[in-house]
Scaffold this motif. Structure first.
Motif, PDB file in Angstrom:
ATOM      1  N   UNK A 121      -2.518  -6.282 -16.856  1.00 37.75           N
ATOM      2  CA  UNK A 121      -1.592  -5.228 -17.270  1.00 37.75           C
ATOM      3  C   UNK A 121      -2.340  -4.133 -18.023  1.00 37.75           C
ATOM      4  N   UNK A 122      -3.209  -4.547 -18.946  1.00 43.11           N
ATOM      5  CA  UNK A 122      -3.966  -3.564 -19.726  1.00 43.11           C
ATOM      6  C   UNK A 122      -4.825  -2.685 -18.821  1.00 43.11           C
ATOM      7  N   UNK A 123      -5.472  -3.280 -17.832  1.00 42.44           N
ATOM      8  CA  UNK A 123      -6.318  -2.506 -16.918  1.00 42.44           C
ATOM      9  C   UNK A 123      -5.489  -1.543 -16.078  1.00 42.44           C
ATOM     10  N   UNK A 124      -4.303  -1.978 -15.657  1.00 47.92           N
ATOM     11  CA  UNK A 124      -3.452  -1.108 -14.834  1.00 47.92           C
ATOM     12  C   UNK A 124      -3.017   0.145 -15.591  1.00 47.92           C
ATOM     13  N   UNK A 125      -2.899   0.010 -16.906  1.00 48.52           N
ATOM     14  CA  UNK A 125      -2.303   1.101 -17.688  1.00 48.52           C
ATOM     15  C   UNK A 125      -3.290   1.812 -18.607  1.00 48.52           C
ATOM     16  N   UNK A 126      -4.557   1.446 -18.556  1.00 42.48           N
ATOM     17  CA  UNK A 126      -5.572   2.073 -19.394  1.00 42.48           C
ATOM     18  C   UNK A 126      -6.451   2.975 -18.531  1.00 42.48           C
ATOM     19  N   UNK A 127      -6.339   4.281 -18.698  1.00 50.20           N
ATOM     20  CA  UNK A 127      -7.063   5.220 -17.852  1.00 50.20           C
ATOM     21  C   UNK A 127      -8.570   5.017 -17.891  1.00 50.20           C
ATOM     22  N   UNK A 128      -9.093   4.594 -19.036  1.00 48.62           N
ATOM     23  CA  UNK A 128     -10.545   4.462 -19.155  1.00 48.62           C
ATOM     24  C   UNK A 128     -11.078   3.195 -18.492  1.00 48.62           C
ATOM     25  N   UNK A 129     -10.181   2.276 -18.111  1.00 50.09           N
ATOM     26  CA  UNK A 129     -10.644   0.990 -17.569  1.00 50.09           C
ATOM     27  C   UNK A 129     -11.317   1.141 -16.206  1.00 50.09           C
ATOM     28  N   UNK A 130     -11.021   2.241 -15.501  1.00 55.48           N
ATOM     29  CA  UNK A 130     -11.613   2.411 -14.176  1.00 55.48           C
ATOM     30  C   UNK A 130     -12.918   3.161 -14.168  1.00 55.48           C
ATOM     31  N   UNK A 131     -13.353   3.644 -15.317  1.00 54.03           N
ATOM     32  CA  UNK A 131     -14.586   4.426 -15.373  1.00 54.03           C
ATOM     33  C   UNK A 131     -15.796   3.504 -15.453  1.00 54.03           C
ATOM     34  N   UNK A 132     -16.777   3.738 -14.616  1.00 55.29           N
ATOM     35  CA  UNK A 132     -17.958   2.875 -14.553  1.00 55.29           C
ATOM     36  C   UNK A 132     -19.166   3.570 -15.168  1.00 55.29           C
ATOM     37  N   UNK A 133     -19.857   2.831 -16.043  1.00 55.89           N
ATOM     38  CA  UNK A 133     -21.073   3.359 -16.642  1.00 55.89           C
ATOM     39  C   UNK A 133     -20.828   4.374 -17.736  1.00 55.89           C
ATOM     40  N   UNK A 134     -19.592   4.455 -18.228  1.00 54.01           N
ATOM     41  CA  UNK A 134     -19.243   5.466 -19.223  1.00 54.01           C
ATOM     42  C   UNK A 134     -18.224   4.878 -20.188  1.00 54.01           C
ATOM     43  N   UNK A 135     -18.480   5.046 -21.487  1.00 62.02           N
ATOM     44  CA  UNK A 135     -17.478   4.599 -22.464  1.00 62.02           C
ATOM     45  C   UNK A 135     -16.682   5.787 -22.972  1.00 62.02           C
ATOM     46  N   UNK A 136     -15.356   5.695 -22.853  1.00 64.68           N
ATOM     47  CA  UNK A 136     -14.432   6.654 -23.446  1.00 64.68           C
ATOM     48  C   UNK A 136     -13.297   5.873 -24.091  1.00 64.68           C
TER      49      UNK A 136
END
Length: 498
Positions: A121-136
């Protein structure tokens, strides 16, 4: 675009020299209510000296498009949290899940499975969870009727978490805009990741109504099949034609998660049997009340609940010591009231919308509704939703004892308590009792006053204690305040009203 009161992306792309390498590299900023949320801090900056410098994030944004494509239906349609949990905002989900897992009755395998549900659920709703190689910073987006929670959390603990409530359509349009912007830039890319992301985005925008019904109703495939078999001759059973929600979908979604299919069928059948009613007086009251209550700026939900209840009492000419009759006013406004017998976890289901209601189905088997005081509280609770939430969190239905969003439920509980028994009224009532006793008998007088007030105002003991505790009167002695606090702690554990 006015970023001071909005959620907005600024994105510009670097010049593309080779389409085989085009992964939508460019500069991006994310603004939320005027604050820069996704940005980079320059290395030479020194925040301690007040010279913090923030700049754009330069990265390849194909992964953001892939994330949006994968989770688009959930961002648009999913409102229910996993495990039948009801956090006040998305940021509280993991905390209350971990509190649940500390229960010794749960075995390790079940905890692992539930943790997987929460993570998904957290991954589905967290925009930053899909970014690879980058922390935001994490940006959680969860729909709540016509509104959406947008919550920001820096997982490194550098910033205080932020919680915002926006119009859902505005959030949807901005996500759609940035998704389309990336997809358009990648349209000629021959990189496999870009081709896959663009195709997935196009498929997500063409999502079928079946997926909408599954996510919006919160029903499992087996439950959907059983209910739709029962409604086999109804070609538009869910009543969503051209829309993404309805009274029927909302009733299914908000019913208790533990409720069996037969009870859910019964509830949906009762909702569908109620015709639409015009309620111009109630609609006008709602507009006036919404104009009076300040917009959300991070305050606790009871603030608006108390303010709306006092506004309504004054608007209707209810005197301070006069008992409020919620049933009389609901019927005066044209709201249909009816009784049902179903799963005792559900106290009441209220609904309103394009085709049905406004109406309230009151469960005779409900624990709260078994007493007249509880029934009055139920109706007062629903008045809050009718006034404040039809254009916001609950455009179609509410279920007491079900899956109604926790923030609006807390506001409705405070509203109901203040509507039925204003805090200054019960404070004065208790003071009168205390003045008639000597100091040594004052603690006993508290019990007597609460018992008499419960009978006189026809409200529950827990509601009275809740109101006394929240008033925190300086006119009470230290011993009386301690007594009230002790009673509040006790009833907070034992009742749903505290």
């Amino acid at each position: 675009m006015d970023i001071s009161t909005n959620f907005s992306f600024e994105l510009s792309f670097d010049k593309v020299r080779n389409q085989a390498e085009n992964l939508a590299r460019g500069d991006l900023l994310l603004h939320i209510n005027g604050d820069l949320i996704w940005c980079q801090q320059e290395e030479e900056a020194d925040p301690a000296r007040g010279n913090e410098i923030k700049s754009v994030v330069n990265w390849t944004w194909v992964d953001l498009l892939a994330y949006l494509a994968k989770n688009w239906s959930y961002l648009l349609f999913e409102e229910l949290y996993p495990l039948d949990l009801h956090p006040e905002t998305p940021l509280e989900l993991r905390r209350i899940a971990e509190a649940r897992w500390r229960d010794a009755s749960l075995d390790e395998d079940q905890i692992f499975d539930e943790d997987d549900e929460v993570c998904a659920f957290e991954k589905r709703h967290n925009l930053s969870s899909g970014l690879k190689g980058l922390y935001l910073p994490s940006v959680y987006i969860v729909r709540e009727g016509h509104l959406a929670w947008v919550c920001v959390k820096d997982d490194h603990g550098n910033e205080t978490p932020c919680k915002h409530r926006f119009k859902f359509e505005m959030i949807k349009e901005e996500l759609l805009r940035v998704g389309n912007q990336i997809a358009y830039h990648l349209a000629n890319s021959t990189h496999p990741s870009a081709i896959k992301a663009v195709n997935s985005w196009q498929q997500a925008l063409e999502s079928t109504s079946r997926k909408l019904i599954s996510i919006r109703s919160g029903l499992s495939n087996a439950e959907l099949k059983a209910i739709e078999q029962f409604a086999a001759n109804d070609n538009d059973f869910w009543e969503v034609a051209g829309h993404d929600d309805s009274e029927i979908l909302a009733a299914a979604r908000l019913s208790p998660g533990s409720m069996g299919v037969s009870d859910k069928k019964y509830i949906l059948q009762r909702v569908k049997a109620v015709p639409f009613r015009s309620t111009p007086i109630l609609d006008k009251l709602s507009d006036e009340c919404l104009a009076t209550i300040p917009a959300y700026h991070g305050e606790r939900p009871f603030i608006g609940g108390y303010a709306a209840a006092l506004w309504l009492r004054e608007k209707l000419g209810i005197k301070q010591n006069e008992t409020f009759d919620p049933k009389y006013w609901l019927e005066t406004w044209g709201v249909s009231l009816d009784y049902i017998e179903t799963d005792e976890e559900l106290e009441a289901l209220a609904f309103w919308g394009r085709k049905h209601g406004p109406a309230i189905l009151i469960n005779k088997n409900g624990v709260i509704n078994s007493k007249t005081s509880g029934n009055r509280t139920t109706l007062a609770h629903e008045i809050c939703h009718l006034l404040l939430d039809r254009k916001g969190s609950l455009p179609f239905a509410d279920a007491i004892g079900g899956n109604t969003p926790e923030w609006v439920e807390k506001r409705a509980r405070a509203f109901a308590a203040e509507l039925l028994l204003p805090r200054d009224l019960i404070n004065a009532y208790l003071l009168t009792h205390l003045m008639l006793t000597d100091i040594s008998s004052q603690l006993d007088a508290v019990d007597t006053a609460i018992e008499n007030a419960s009978s006189h105002f026809d409200v529950s003991t827990s509601l009275i204690i809740h109101q006394l505790y929240n008033y925190r009167s300086a006119e009470f002695s230290t011993e009386v305040r301690k007594k009230i606090k002790g009673l509040h702690v006790h009833y907070a554990r034992e009742t749903r009203l505290a």
